[in-house]
Design a protein around this motif. Sequence first.
Motif, mmCIF file in Angstrom:
data_model
loop_
_atom_site.group_PDB
_atom_site.id
_atom_site.type_symbol
_atom_site.label_atom_id
_atom_site.label_comp_id
_atom_site.label_asym_id
_atom_site.label_seq_id
_atom_site.Cartn_x
_atom_site.Cartn_y
_atom_site.Cartn_z
ATOM 1 N N ALA A 63 0.818 -1.209 0.000
ATOM 2 C CA ALA A 63 0.000 0.000 0.000
ATOM 3 C C ALA A 63 0.855 1.263 0.000
ATOM 4 O O ALA A 63 0.425 2.301 0.462
ATOM 5 C CB ALA A 63 -0.943 -0.011 1.209
ATOM 6 N N GLU A 78 -2.149 -3.825 2.774
ATOM 7 C CA GLU A 78 -3.596 -3.885 2.984
ATOM 8 C C GLU A 78 -4.055 -5.311 2.732
ATOM 9 O O GLU A 78 -3.420 -6.047 1.976
ATOM 10 C CB GLU A 78 -4.329 -2.956 2.022
ATOM 11 C CG GLU A 78 -4.037 -1.495 2.242
ATOM 12 C CD GLU A 78 -4.747 -0.599 1.246
ATOM 13 O OE1 GLU A 78 -5.082 0.528 1.630
ATOM 14 O OE2 GLU A 78 -4.954 -1.027 0.080
ATOM 15 N N GLY A 80 -7.702 -7.204 1.719
ATOM 16 C CA GLY A 80 -9.105 -7.042 1.374
ATOM 17 C C GLY A 80 -9.435 -7.741 0.086
ATOM 18 O O GLY A 80 -8.577 -8.360 -0.552
ATOM 19 N N ALA A 84 -11.491 -3.835 -4.379
ATOM 20 C CA ALA A 84 -12.336 -3.121 -3.412
ATOM 21 C C ALA A 84 -11.462 -2.538 -2.311
ATOM 22 O O ALA A 84 -10.304 -2.924 -2.151
ATOM 23 C CB ALA A 84 -13.377 -4.071 -2.815
ATOM 24 N N ASP A 85 -12.037 -1.595 -1.573
ATOM 25 C CA ASP A 85 -11.309 -1.038 -0.433
ATOM 26 C C ASP A 85 -10.969 -2.145 0.553
ATOM 27 O O ASP A 85 -11.764 -3.062 0.787
ATOM 28 C CB ASP A 85 -12.145 0.025 0.271
ATOM 29 C CG ASP A 85 -12.282 1.298 -0.546
ATOM 30 O OD1 ASP A 85 -11.436 1.539 -1.438
ATOM 31 O OD2 ASP A 85 -13.234 2.053 -0.296
ATOM 32 N N ALA A 86 -9.791 -2.055 1.137
ATOM 33 C CA ALA A 86 -9.326 -3.063 2.091
ATOM 34 C C ALA A 86 -9.740 -2.664 3.505
ATOM 35 O O ALA A 86 -9.401 -1.577 3.962
ATOM 36 C CB ALA A 86 -7.816 -3.195 2.009
ATOM 37 N N PRO A 87 -10.452 -3.530 4.206
ATOM 38 C CA PRO A 87 -10.849 -3.214 5.572
ATOM 39 C C PRO A 87 -9.729 -3.380 6.592
ATOM 40 O O PRO A 87 -9.840 -2.903 7.715
ATOM 41 C CB PRO A 87 -11.984 -4.204 5.847
ATOM 42 C CG PRO A 87 -11.696 -5.361 4.958
ATOM 43 C CD PRO A 87 -11.047 -4.781 3.735
#
Length: 118
Positions: A63, A78, A80, A84-87
């Motif tokens: 990242a 990251e 995820g 998609a966005d990584a939580p």
Amino acid sequence: LAHRYIALWNETDPAARRRGIEELWSDDARYVDPLADAQGHEAIDRTIAAVQEQFPGFAFRLAGPVDGHHDLARFTWELGPEGADAPIAGFDVAVTGGDGRLRSVLGFLDRVPAGRAA
């Protein structure tokens, strides 16, 4: 080194993952983060497999840039779903030995959703 390391966390074939661990990590290597403390190839392999089982369909990715000097490297990652966005996010500090293999990796978790452990 960081790219190969991240690739191992994403390797789902057990035999390929184990070969990669043996190539990248020294025999007495240690991985430690707030939720795991793994010493040696077998324990590191079990730790990676457990994370993959806990987060099916998720992948690790770098990242940001890798910063390194002497026998040290630090990098942000990251975890995820693809595209998609990584939580989940964190950073690792890796220490290499004279042979260039990992001796230890110290992991830190910066973002973990409530009720989930990485």
